[in-house]
Motif scaffolding. Structure first.
Motif, PDB file in Angstrom:
ATOM      1  N   THR A 169     -16.564 -17.232  12.644  1.00 18.02           N
ATOM      2  CA  THR A 169     -15.578 -17.797  11.710  1.00 18.02           C
ATOM      3  C   THR A 169     -14.459 -18.608  12.348  1.00 18.02           C
ATOM      4  OG1 THR A 169     -14.341 -15.717  11.773  1.00 18.02           O
ATOM      5  CG2 THR A 169     -15.932 -15.967   9.989  1.00 18.02           C
ATOM      6  N   ASP A 172      -4.071 -14.725   7.304  1.00 16.39           N
ATOM      7  CA  ASP A 172      -4.921 -13.571   7.576  1.00 16.39           C
ATOM      8  C   ASP A 172      -6.377 -14.007   7.543  1.00 16.39           C
ATOM      9  OD1 ASP A 172      -2.734 -11.534   7.443  1.00 16.39           O
ATOM     10  OD2 ASP A 172      -2.575 -12.318   5.412  1.00 16.39           O
ATOM     11  N   LEU A 173      -7.080 -13.904   8.673  1.00 10.28           N
ATOM     12  CA  LEU A 173      -8.524 -14.149   8.633  1.00 10.28           C
ATOM     13  C   LEU A 173      -9.188 -12.942   7.987  1.00 10.28           C
ATOM     14  CD1 LEU A 173     -11.200 -15.440   9.124  1.00 10.28           C
ATOM     15  CD2 LEU A 173     -10.903 -15.152  11.571  1.00 10.28           C
ATOM     16  N   THR A 174      -8.982 -11.779   8.562  1.00 11.28           N
ATOM     17  CA  THR A 174      -9.335 -10.532   7.883  1.00 11.28           C
ATOM     18  C   THR A 174      -8.638  -9.396   8.608  1.00 11.28           C
ATOM     19  OG1 THR A 174     -11.110  -9.140   6.994  1.00 11.28           O
ATOM     20  CG2 THR A 174     -11.414  -9.948   9.222  1.00 11.28           C
ATOM     21  N   HIS A 175      -8.389  -8.309   7.880  1.00  9.48           N
ATOM     22  CA  HIS A 175      -7.917  -7.076   8.511  1.00  9.48           C
ATOM     23  C   HIS A 175      -8.882  -5.942   8.199  1.00  9.48           C
ATOM     24  CE1 HIS A 175      -4.325  -9.131   9.656  1.00  9.48           C
ATOM     25  NE2 HIS A 175      -4.163  -9.533   8.423  1.00  9.48           N
ATOM     26  N   ASN A 176     -10.052  -6.309   7.709  1.00  9.24           N
ATOM     27  CA  ASN A 176     -11.016  -5.307   7.258  1.00  9.24           C
ATOM     28  C   ASN A 176     -12.140  -5.050   8.243  1.00  9.24           C
ATOM     29  OD1 ASN A 176      -9.526  -5.030   4.988  1.00  9.24           O
ATOM     30  ND2 ASN A 176     -10.933  -6.084   3.618  1.00  9.24           N
ATOM     31  N   LYS A 193       3.837  -9.627  11.288  1.00  8.79           N
ATOM     32  CA  LYS A 193       4.344 -10.864  10.694  1.00  8.79           C
ATOM     33  C   LYS A 193       5.859 -10.971  10.874  1.00  8.79           C
ATOM     34  CE  LYS A 193       0.555 -11.381   7.440  1.00  8.79           C
ATOM     35  NZ  LYS A 193       0.080 -11.302   6.040  1.00  8.79           N
ATOM     36  N   TYR A 202       1.223  -2.201   9.280  1.00  6.63           N
ATOM     37  CA  TYR A 202       1.174  -2.681  10.662  1.00  6.63           C
ATOM     38  C   TYR A 202       1.024  -4.209  10.696  1.00  6.63           C
ATOM     39  CZ  TYR A 202       0.211   2.278  11.592  1.00  6.63           C
ATOM     40  OH  TYR A 202       0.273   3.648  11.649  1.00  6.63           O
ATOM     41  N   ASP A 234      -8.294  -4.724  12.623  1.00  7.13           N
ATOM     42  CA  ASP A 234      -8.988  -3.640  11.920  1.00  7.13           C
ATOM     43  C   ASP A 234      -7.983  -2.693  11.267  1.00  7.13           C
ATOM     44  OD1 ASP A 234      -7.892  -2.465  14.182  1.00  7.13           O
ATOM     45  OD2 ASP A 234      -9.656  -1.272  14.668  1.00  7.13           O
ATOM     46  N   PHE A 235      -6.793  -3.211  10.926  1.00  6.17           N
ATOM     47  CA  PHE A 235      -5.727  -2.343  10.405  1.00  6.17           C
ATOM     48  C   PHE A 235      -5.928  -1.976   8.937  1.00  6.17           C
ATOM     49  CE2 PHE A 235      -2.524  -4.350  13.583  1.00  6.17           C
ATOM     50  CZ  PHE A 235      -3.144  -3.686  14.616  1.00  6.17           C
ATOM     51  N   GLY A 236      -6.863  -2.624   8.280  1.00  5.88           N
ATOM     52  CA  GLY A 236      -7.017  -2.415   6.837  1.00  5.88           C
ATOM     53  C   GLY A 236      -6.095  -3.362   6.101  1.00  5.88           C
ATOM     54  N   GLU A 237      -6.626  -3.987   5.062  1.00  7.02           N
ATOM     55  CA  GLU A 237      -5.836  -4.989   4.359  1.00  7.02           C
ATOM     56  C   GLU A 237      -4.582  -4.343   3.788  1.00  7.02           C
ATOM     57  OE1 GLU A 237      -5.138  -8.865   3.746  1.00  7.02           O
ATOM     58  OE2 GLU A 237      -6.719  -7.867   4.863  1.00  7.02           O
ATOM     59  N   ASN A 249       0.796  -1.224   0.000  1.00  7.94           N
ATOM     60  CA  ASN A 249       0.000   0.000   0.000  1.00  7.94           C
ATOM     61  C   ASN A 249       0.828   1.273   0.000  1.00  7.94           C
ATOM     62  OD1 ASN A 249      -2.234  -1.569  -0.013  1.00  7.94           O
ATOM     63  ND2 ASN A 249      -2.829  -1.201   2.101  1.00  7.94           N
ATOM     64  N   GLY A 285      -8.703  -9.052   1.483  1.00 11.41           N
ATOM     65  CA  GLY A 285      -8.896  -8.976   2.917  1.00 11.41           C
ATOM     66  C   GLY A 285     -10.303  -9.333   3.341  1.00 11.41           C
ATOM     67  N   LEU A 309     -17.836 -11.192  13.925  1.00 15.61           N
ATOM     68  CA  LEU A 309     -17.207 -11.939  12.832  1.00 15.61           C
ATOM     69  C   LEU A 309     -16.239 -12.995  13.360  1.00 15.61           C
ATOM     70  CD1 LEU A 309     -16.707  -9.116  10.187  1.00 15.61           C
ATOM     71  CD2 LEU A 309     -18.289 -11.049  10.065  1.00 15.61           C
ATOM     72  N   SER A 317      -2.139  -3.184   5.377  1.00 15.90           N
ATOM     73  CA  SER A 317      -1.511  -2.223   6.275  1.00 15.90           C
ATOM     74  C   SER A 317      -0.104  -2.682   6.612  1.00 15.90           C
ATOM     75  CB  SER A 317      -2.328  -2.118   7.557  1.00 15.90           C
ATOM     76  OG  SER A 317      -1.584  -1.446   8.545  1.00 15.90           O
ATOM     77  N   ILE A 359     -13.253 -11.352   4.731  1.00  9.39           N
ATOM     78  CA  ILE A 359     -13.276 -12.450   5.693  1.00  9.39           C
ATOM     79  C   ILE A 359     -13.666 -13.749   5.004  1.00  9.39           C
ATOM     80  CG2 ILE A 359     -15.681 -12.159   6.461  1.00  9.39           C
ATOM     81  CD1 ILE A 359     -14.382 -12.541   9.378  1.00  9.39           C
ATOM     82  N   PHE A 376      -6.235 -11.287  12.901  1.00  6.69           N
ATOM     83  CA  PHE A 376      -7.588 -10.744  12.784  1.00  6.69           C
ATOM     84  C   PHE A 376      -7.550  -9.334  13.357  1.00  6.69           C
ATOM     85  CE2 PHE A 376     -11.804 -10.014  14.634  1.00  6.69           C
ATOM     86  CZ  PHE A 376     -12.679 -10.522  13.691  1.00  6.69           C
ATOM     87  N   SER A 436      -4.269   3.653   7.684  1.00  6.65           N
ATOM     88  CA  SER A 436      -5.654   3.358   7.318  1.00  6.65           C
ATOM     89  C   SER A 436      -6.655   3.898   8.334  1.00  6.65           C
ATOM     90  CB  SER A 436      -5.844   1.849   7.153  1.00  6.65           C
ATOM     91  OG  SER A 436      -5.543   1.197   8.367  1.00  6.65           O
ATOM     92  N   PHE A 437      -6.196   4.284   9.524  1.00  5.88           N
ATOM     93  CA  PHE A 437      -7.078   4.933  10.489  1.00  5.88           C
ATOM     94  C   PHE A 437      -7.174   6.441  10.238  1.00  5.88           C
ATOM     95  CE2 PHE A 437      -5.365   1.225  12.761  1.00  5.88           C
ATOM     96  CZ  PHE A 437      -6.544   0.603  13.144  1.00  5.88           C
ATOM     97  N   GLY A 487     -10.547 -15.466   4.282  1.00  2.48           N
ATOM     98  CA  GLY A 487     -10.037 -16.056   5.520  1.00  2.48           C
ATOM     99  C   GLY A 487     -10.737 -17.364   5.859  1.00  2.48           C
TER     100      GLY A 487
END
Lengths: 265, 265, 265
Positions: free
Chosen positions: C52, C32-36, C18, C13, C6-9, A36, B10, C48, C11, B12, C4, A176-177, B15
């Motif tokens: 999942t 990655d389960l999700t970062h969204n 990792k 971060y 909320d950093f945004g896919e 990104n 991204g 979520l 990111s 889910i 899992f 992204s925040f 995932g």
């Protein structure tokens, strides 16, 4: 193997690079650092690479592609540092990171015997860097990739400057925040700081609390802190500072110096 | 194991698919080719899959889900080609890729013994394709998944056509840089090309340089080149061609034929 | 190891996390389960995660970071359940998932001997949770991370309520297709349902077919179904229900009860 590009997350170009790597070395773990980086923003890429490479294990190979000059005469580099190998275009992208980790050897990737027969003129990330990264991961010495060179394009990350009673710093990244990350490091300040900063952004003036974590101010209130990069960050608790202040990457922010203890040391 | 969907990077849902695969085969490497296919755009998916599958190592299993007809009577396919296995809905998505790699065997996934007890009617990517992909990766023969069939839904990627002194081609993909990728291949032209193309887009006419790489024109200037897919691409150096020309996926672009050497062979 | 956040896919971060994990345990598979997750939306994250986690293989370690209170006095948790280990902030994010899988042991992560020397006050995902997750993946017992505790912050996912002839439910998630996912489960209904639902959204009333899969209505037509989570979903075939109805996460939707068989059991 760590991938770092401006292709946009989930770009099929990233998928192609992974295919190329796995075709040469099917058992190699590939990790995305980020894709990104703002498109073709070499400066932002150089900043974020320098701030993050050290989190990875010794021996990692970084494939870094922010490459607006692809297909020109700019060289393709393989750089062995104290702990890592970095691959990428010779446009300054790698410069701050490899200086930080100390350079052992720099090679210009030119040896056709180590490259695919067909190389596109628009996607060296796939046809050059991913390909040779996979070969290096199987034990090829970087010396096989081409001649050692002794000069690469440098890139000096902008540093904050003191100017008439204020510190002028630059926004290098917006996450992204919506957090606004500047080039002003905590280490530039004396130990004790005042508990608020006067900040000028695009003609407007704000007095913002300087805190340790976001929750110290009320929801939707702005704040400043030194973040996980150690950089001065403007944030809004549970909101977007980028929207709040109307700031974007590359903008300049001034911090008024009203107390001696806030001076850069 | 290669995942290729329109779920959005991204998501889910991706995932969940990975969880299902790892539950059956915890040691399997899973790679994302892309999840950014335009939602439910089977044509774009078919194009990009065909252009990219060959970068992956022999034996890769592709799990491909662009599936607006999920839950209908459309079949679920497992296709063994010369070098790969492709899984996905029978809606044409796999057709151009499997034809290119040559088909050995096509199976309709119907054998309940190889499927989970509960199958949702909206997410076969997880409940059918990911599940059987993991089993195949552990050695299951695709013949165990159901009956061999001899006809699948075809899908012909649109080809450029010559019409009254111009070549009419279709935009199949716009990448994250805003580059406009058409269905016109370099291989369709005689060796020597003129150094500029007259192009008509939505009523406007442009004369654009035909170059080898982006940097050959000034910043923010438009250009054309044959890109890393070998396709004619409209681009803006360090900018977004999609914004510049106001073009989106599926639009039609005409190239004026003013010199014989530009004719499609 | 499952991430899992909320950093945004994509990111950076996530990339840093990792790196930290691989530095401790280079051979660990990271998924990655999700970062969204919607930024700082603990409720959506909790929903979520609960829906999942069970897709993943027994023994998976979930590193979950939706953490607006980072740097406050909120605890960092390591929770051993019947089948998994969950790491994350004590803000309710993990609560519904760990209750579902049954809790064996809860530990407050406090033991400095197991933590890095420098811990930022804004990014415990990297400095605390990723770090200890990697150590756990190498065999460390969660008891080494700090004292066992017996109370964590609970979080009750909103449940639909019957109110004056209607069921009032909440939108918990909008996926990348624009599908609107509510908290109303199929299991809340008697077996037989009518074939359409009267739904009130923001003052407007709609009669929508209740189908099994998207293709059962014409393109661009709205519909309802019970989706792959088992939740009532509003969708538009090949379109975006979120745009169609102008609905966003957290909004309330009412379903009129005109037939006894539609009553929640």
């Amino acid at each position: 193997m760590v991938l770092f590009t401006d292709f946009g997350e989930g770009s099929i170009y990233v998928g192609e690079m992974k295919g190329v790597i796995l075709k040469v070395n099917p058992s190699r773990t590939i990790v995305d650092l980020t894709h990104n980086i703002h498109p073709q923003n070499v400066l932002q890429g150089a900043f974020l690479l320098k701030e993050t490479f050290h989190f990875f294990p010794r021996g990692s190979i970084f494939v870094c592609v922010v490459d607006p000059g692809v297909g020109s005469t700019r060289k393709g580099l393989a750089i062995e540092t104290r702990n890592f190998i970095f691959l990428g275009p010779d446009n300054g992208l790698l410069f701050p990171a490899v200086c930080e980790d100390r350079v052992n050897r720099v090679v210009s990737i030119e040896n056709k015997a180590q490259l695919p027969e067909k190389i596109s003129s628009t996607f060296h990330g796939r046809d050059v860097f991913a390909h040779v990264a996979a070969k290096l991961s199987k034990g090829l010495d970087i010396g096989e990739l081409g001649p050692v060179i002794h000069k690469i394009k440098d890139l000096d990350l902008p540093t904050p400057r003191v100017e008439g009673g204020k510190i002028v710093c630059t926004v290098l990244f917006i996450d992204s925040f919506g957090n606004i990350i500047t080039n002003l490091k905590r280490s530039g300040f004396r130990e004790e700081l005042s508990r608020s900063l006067k900040i000028s952004i695009g003609g407007s003036c704000y007095t913002l609390p300087l805190v340790n974590s976001y929750h110290e101010v009320k929801e939707n209130q702005p704040l400043t802190l030194f973040d996980s990069f150690g950089c001065l960050e403007l944030s809004v608790n549970r909101g977007s500072a980028s929207e709040y202040f109307g700031v974007k990457c590359g903008d300049v922010i001034s911090i008024m110096l009203d107390k001696e203890k806030n001076l850069i040391s």
